[in-house]
Design a protein around this motif. Structure first.
Motif, mmCIF file in Angstrom:
data_model
loop_
_atom_site.group_PDB
_atom_site.id
_atom_site.type_symbol
_atom_site.label_atom_id
_atom_site.label_comp_id
_atom_site.label_asym_id
_atom_site.label_seq_id
_atom_site.Cartn_x
_atom_site.Cartn_y
_atom_site.Cartn_z
ATOM 1 N N TYR A 215 0.839 -1.210 0.000
ATOM 2 C CA TYR A 215 0.000 0.000 0.000
ATOM 3 C C TYR A 215 0.874 1.260 0.000
ATOM 4 N N VAL A 216 1.893 1.272 0.850
ATOM 5 C CA VAL A 216 2.769 2.443 0.919
ATOM 6 C C VAL A 216 3.392 2.723 -0.449
ATOM 7 N N LEU A 217 3.749 1.665 -1.159
ATOM 8 C CA LEU A 217 4.408 1.817 -2.454
ATOM 9 C C LEU A 217 3.429 1.997 -3.611
ATOM 10 N N SER A 218 2.147 1.889 -3.342
ATOM 11 C CA SER A 218 1.140 2.016 -4.397
ATOM 12 C C SER A 218 0.926 3.478 -4.777
ATOM 13 N N ARG A 219 0.229 3.689 -5.877
ATOM 14 C CA ARG A 219 -0.114 5.052 -6.280
ATOM 15 C C ARG A 219 -0.936 5.751 -5.190
ATOM 16 N N GLU A 220 -1.869 5.007 -4.590
ATOM 17 C CA GLU A 220 -2.687 5.576 -3.514
ATOM 18 C C GLU A 220 -1.820 5.986 -2.327
ATOM 19 N N GLY A 221 -0.896 5.115 -1.949
ATOM 20 C CA GLY A 221 -0.021 5.437 -0.826
ATOM 21 C C GLY A 221 0.882 6.620 -1.115
ATOM 22 N N GLN A 222 1.431 6.667 -2.314
ATOM 23 C CA GLN A 222 2.309 7.779 -2.667
ATOM 24 C C GLN A 222 1.532 9.075 -2.865
ATOM 25 N N ASP A 223 0.261 8.985 -3.268
ATOM 26 C CA ASP A 223 -0.589 10.177 -3.312
ATOM 27 C C ASP A 223 -0.775 10.751 -1.906
ATOM 28 N N ALA A 224 -0.885 9.865 -0.908
ATOM 29 C CA ALA A 224 -1.007 10.332 0.478
ATOM 30 C C ALA A 224 0.245 11.059 0.917
#
Length: 247
Positions: A215-224
């Motif tokens: 999750y941290v490495l996902s687009r969603e995580g990086q958007d956060a």
């Protein structure tokens, strides 16, 4: 069972946010003709002779160096005329906290012996309740000193100082301190933030840990990370390299 450490690097430090692993800039007075420096030259300027240094938790004597590598005048860096005999005045944070440790890791290769003439600063609270930060004090010191050099953040620009491009080795490339070069990690003095976890050799990663890191490495995580506006989101190349560590 013996545990192996896996290292992940979710956010990549910051460009200029004090307190959030900002990239270290090298500043000189705007009147100084020096235009660029290498990490080895910075070691000579800010460091001192040493018997070795810690790389991780290992003492390494191969990074020892003698006083002959000290750089204490601007002439030793190639400046001529009136600058050749001028002493180098060095400015930086007090040595107790994080940024000097980052400097030691990146510039001294893990050594911790500094130039004996280092001017040190610290954060403090003013009578009116405002804060004065050591990073700003360093720049103020260099701005008033034509032969000064200091490390700090680009968060406190002044017309009387300039930030220098830095090369990891002699011959370059000399890399400017800017957002793109910090984010892609081509700038040699960019800082990093790590996630660590342990895994039993030969066994899969705990599914909960693996999913969280994904999750941290996902687009969603990086958007956060982007919305938080402190640390810099990772580039796609860095994300792919970190994801491979999960396999």
């Amino acid at each position: 069972a013996e545990l192996l450490r896996a290292v992940f690097i979710p956010p990549g430090g910051s460009l200029n946010v004090p307190g959030w692993n900002y990239a270290v800039g090298i500043f000189v007075n705007s009147d100084n003709p020096i235009s660029k420096l290498t990490l080895a030259q910075l070691d000579g300027i800010f460091g001192a002779e040493r018997d070795g240094g810690y790389q991780g938790t290992t003492w390494n004597t191969e990074i020892a160096r003698g006083a002959d590598k000290d750089i204490r005048t601007w002439g030793q860096l190639g400046l001529t005329g009136k600058w050749a005999s001028k002493p180098i005045h060095v400015y930086g944070d007090n040595l107790r906290y994080h940024i000097p440790r980052t400097f030691e890791r990146l510039v001294f290769q893990g050594g911790d012996k500094w130039n004996e003439q280092l001017h040190e600063y610290a954060n403090y609270k003013n009578p009116d309740g405002t804060n004065t930060l050591e990073a700003q004090e360093v720049l103020d010191g260099v701005a008033k000193d034509p032969v000064g050099i200091g490390y700090s953040t680009v968060a406190y620009p002044t017309p009387h100082t300039k930030v220098l491009p830095i090369a990891a080795k002699a011959g370059g490339p000399y890399v400017e301190l800017n957002l793109d070069n910090v984010q892609n990690r081509s700038y040699p003095l960019a800082d990093e933030v790590y996630f660590y976890f342990d895994r039993v050799p030969g066994k899969p990663i705990d599914p909960k840990v693996k999913e969280f890191v994904r999750y941290v490495l996902s687009r969603e995580g990086q958007d956060a990370v982007q919305r938080d506006a402190k640390y810099l989101p990772l580039t796609s190349e860095i994300v792919k390299a970190q994801l491979r560590k999960l396999e």
